[in-house]
Design a protein around this motif. Structure first.
Motif, short mmCIF file in Angstrom:
data_model
loop_
_atom_site.label_atom_id
_atom_site.label_comp_id
_atom_site.label_asym_id
_atom_site.label_seq_id
_atom_site.Cartn_x
_atom_site.Cartn_y
_atom_site.Cartn_z
N TYR A 165 -4.42 8.75 9.74
CA TYR A 165 -4.98 7.96 10.84
C TYR A 165 -5.10 6.47 10.47
O TYR A 165 -5.56 5.67 11.28
CB TYR A 165 -6.36 8.50 11.24
N THR A 166 -4.71 6.11 9.27
CA THR A 166 -4.82 4.71 8.84
C THR A 166 -3.76 3.85 9.52
O THR A 166 -2.58 4.19 9.51
CB THR A 166 -4.64 4.61 7.31
N HIS B 298 -4.56 8.60 4.35
CA HIS B 298 -4.86 9.36 5.57
C HIS B 298 -3.87 9.01 6.67
O HIS B 298 -3.44 7.86 6.80
CB HIS B 298 -6.29 9.06 6.03
N ILE C 68 -2.43 4.34 0.98
CA ILE C 68 -2.74 4.91 2.29
C ILE C 68 -2.81 6.43 2.11
O ILE C 68 -1.79 7.09 1.88
CB ILE C 68 -1.69 4.51 3.33
N ARG D 162 0.85 -1.19 0.00
CA ARG D 162 0.00 0.00 0.00
C ARG D 162 0.89 1.24 0.00
O ARG D 162 1.64 1.49 0.96
CB ARG D 162 -0.92 -0.01 1.22
#
Length: 528
Positions: A157-158, A155, A153, A116
């Motif tokens: 907060y991920t 964000h 990814i 990712r």
């Protein structure tokens, strides 16, 4: 003679015990096998099928085992020739970040070698800390094909999946995978699964947490050849598959096992009959027998025993995610048995439109990735008597009833611009009203017009009220028949409000399928 198996004896065996079509699972650690070629130094991981998987370089090996080479055995080529070559091992998720030498993107690794892309440095720092760049390792171009690209990814907060997660508020380490947290019982459990605390992702986000901690080595936590986490959401309605669990407290008997088997053996044929041949459900998968280990059940003050979610999580620890329904029988009384409920349907996912049931997906808290549609709590097996024709029919009617809750008995219909729920039972709105003019496992009475203003319940004409097929309306809502096969549906308005009798005075009303579609929309699958 009743044979009873007790928890202590089975735990001592530490084996998977197969009893006919029943499977009793107890946690067993399979020793990892690491071998090194004497000629060229490559280290291989030999899986449970006897396939050898090479670690393509030292950093990949260290991502899994750290600096521990003590279990690596040097072997000759003749030994290796006995084991077919499999795919390369990829970097362990949650350890290093990877990039290709010839390009700039940096990737987080998830289970199964899924990459990712981390879209900017700010996100990388938020997730991995100020020293995030020290985690980055180069993957040679020739090995990049061992990985597959997943969603980026975007964000800060991920929290990626398949990682060691440290909750900074709780000061506690967890394994995070597929949206679930599972705590480590102690530092020894961390070490036995080859985790290095320096790789932990630290944050204070909360996720659903499993009740059973990781104690010792766990093959679901440490698996170098795990497949990628797959989105298994679907709208399957024609070829269903069910799993069966017998959940016991201290012990269970051969009679209890036999009762479950009798119901299970007859369920597929009865379902095919109930759907008029339009649907199938496969109950052939071996039944799993679970003995409580302190985490699967909770005893209540009212004398009943609650089945915890952990029972389903434990099932998925050892079984594939390929079931639409899971049926749970117990040998103790569950809370709903103190009410009028014989069994209880727990909705898990719904991607079906046009049935007045909202979109739903809470499969991850049970351990499924979207495939599981519902869990059926059948209650104490000892209240069923499947050894007789009458008892078996009663049990199978409960099975048909609970499956049908996935699709049926939620709808309204359009009544001059207003939604009318007269087809539903007015005390819960998820069963058919006794005044509905059809018969279904979910209710209805199949009223017969006597021609004098009175109507007699069709249930009184049935030789066996526990042999109820699905109505045409049920089959439409399940997506098994087209709307043109649903004839106008009668329901009664009794002259004496809420009258309950085999014969009543009433005014008939009729609802068309077009009125139902106008209020609820057409039946169709909707997966975003």
């Amino acid at each position: 003679m009743k044979i009873r198996w007790q928890k202590s004896a089975l735990t001592f065996l530490g084996l998977a015990l197969v009893l006919g079509n029943f499977l009793l699972t107890t946690p067993v650690r399979a020793e990892l096998q690491l071998v090194r070629s004497a000629d060229f130094g490559t280290i291989y991981y030999i899986d449970s099928r006897g396939v050898r998987h090479p670690f393509p370089n030292e950093i990949t090996y260290r991502s899994w085992y750290g600096a521990d080479f003590s279990k690596v055995v040097t072997v000759g080529n003749e030994f290796l020739a006995n084991y077919p070559l499999g795919e390369n091992i990829t970097i362990r998720p949650g350890t290093y970040l990877v990039k290709i030498r010839t390009t700039s993107p940096v990737y987080a690794v998830e289970q199964g070698g899924v990459l990712r892309e981390i879209q900017n440095e700010s996100i990388a720092e938020s997730i991995y800390g100020a020293d995030w760049s020290k985690r980055v390792v180069d993957v040679p171009d020739v090995f990049f094909e061992n990985y597959q690209i997943g969603q980026p990814i975007k964000h800060d907060y991920t929290i990626p999946e398949s990682v060691l997660y440290f909750n900074s508020d709780l000061k506690k380490y967890f394994y995070k995978n597929a949206g679930l947290l599972r705590a480590f019982a102690d530092d020894e459990a961390l070490a036995k699964n080859y985790f290095d605390k320096s790789f932990a992702i630290s944050a204070n986000r909360t996720f659903y947490e499993r009740e059973k901690p990781i104690q010792g080595f766990d093959k679901n936590v440490f698996d170098p050849i795990a497949l990628p986490i797959a989105d298994r959401r679907d709208c399957e309605n024609k070829k269903l598959k069910a799993a069966v669990i017998l959940l016991a407290d201290e012990e269970y008997s051969s009679d209890e096992v036999a009762k479950v088997q009798l119901i299970k053996n007859a369920a597929s044929e009865r379902y095919h009959w109930a759907t008029d041949g339009f649907g199938e459900i496969d109950f052939d998968y071996p039944t799993t027998i679970l003995l409580d280990d302190g985490y699967l059940i909770r005893k209540r003050n009212d004398g009943t025993t609650e089945v915890r979610n952990e029972a389903i999580n434990t099932f998925y620890d050892n079984n594939p995610d390929e079931f639409d329904f899971i049926f749970v029988w117990t040998n103790f009384k569950i809370p709903t048995e103190d009410t009028n409920e014989i069994a209880h349907f727990v909705p898990v996912t719904n991607k079906w439109e046009g049935i007045n049931k909202g979109s739903l997906d809470r499969s991850s808290i049970f351990g499924s990735q979207g495939k599981l549609k519902g869990v059926v709590m059948m209650g104490n097996i000892n209240k069923y008597n499947p050894g007789t024709t009458e008892g078996l029919d009663a049990a199978l009617n409960v099975v048909l009833h609970e499956i049908l809750h996935q699709w049926s008995a939620y709808i309204n219909f359009d009544d001059d611009g207003k939604n009318n729920n007269a087809l539903l039972r007015n005390d819960d709105f998820f069963h058919w009203s006794i005044y509905a003019g059809f018969i279904s496992p979910l209710g209805g009475s199949g009223w017969i017009d006597n021609g004098d203003g009175t109507f007699t319940s069709g249930l009184t004409k049935l030789a066996n009220t526990n042999r109820r097929a699905y109505s045409q309306l049920d089959l439409y809502l399940m997506g098994l028949v087209d709307k043109r096969y649903v004839t106008p549906i009668m329901y009664l308005e009794p002259l004496i409000k809420d009258e309950v009798a085999n014969t009543i005075k009433a005014t008939p009303q009729y609802v068309t399928i077009d009125q139902i579609i106008k209020a609820n929309g057409p039946v169709k699958c909707s997966i975003d």
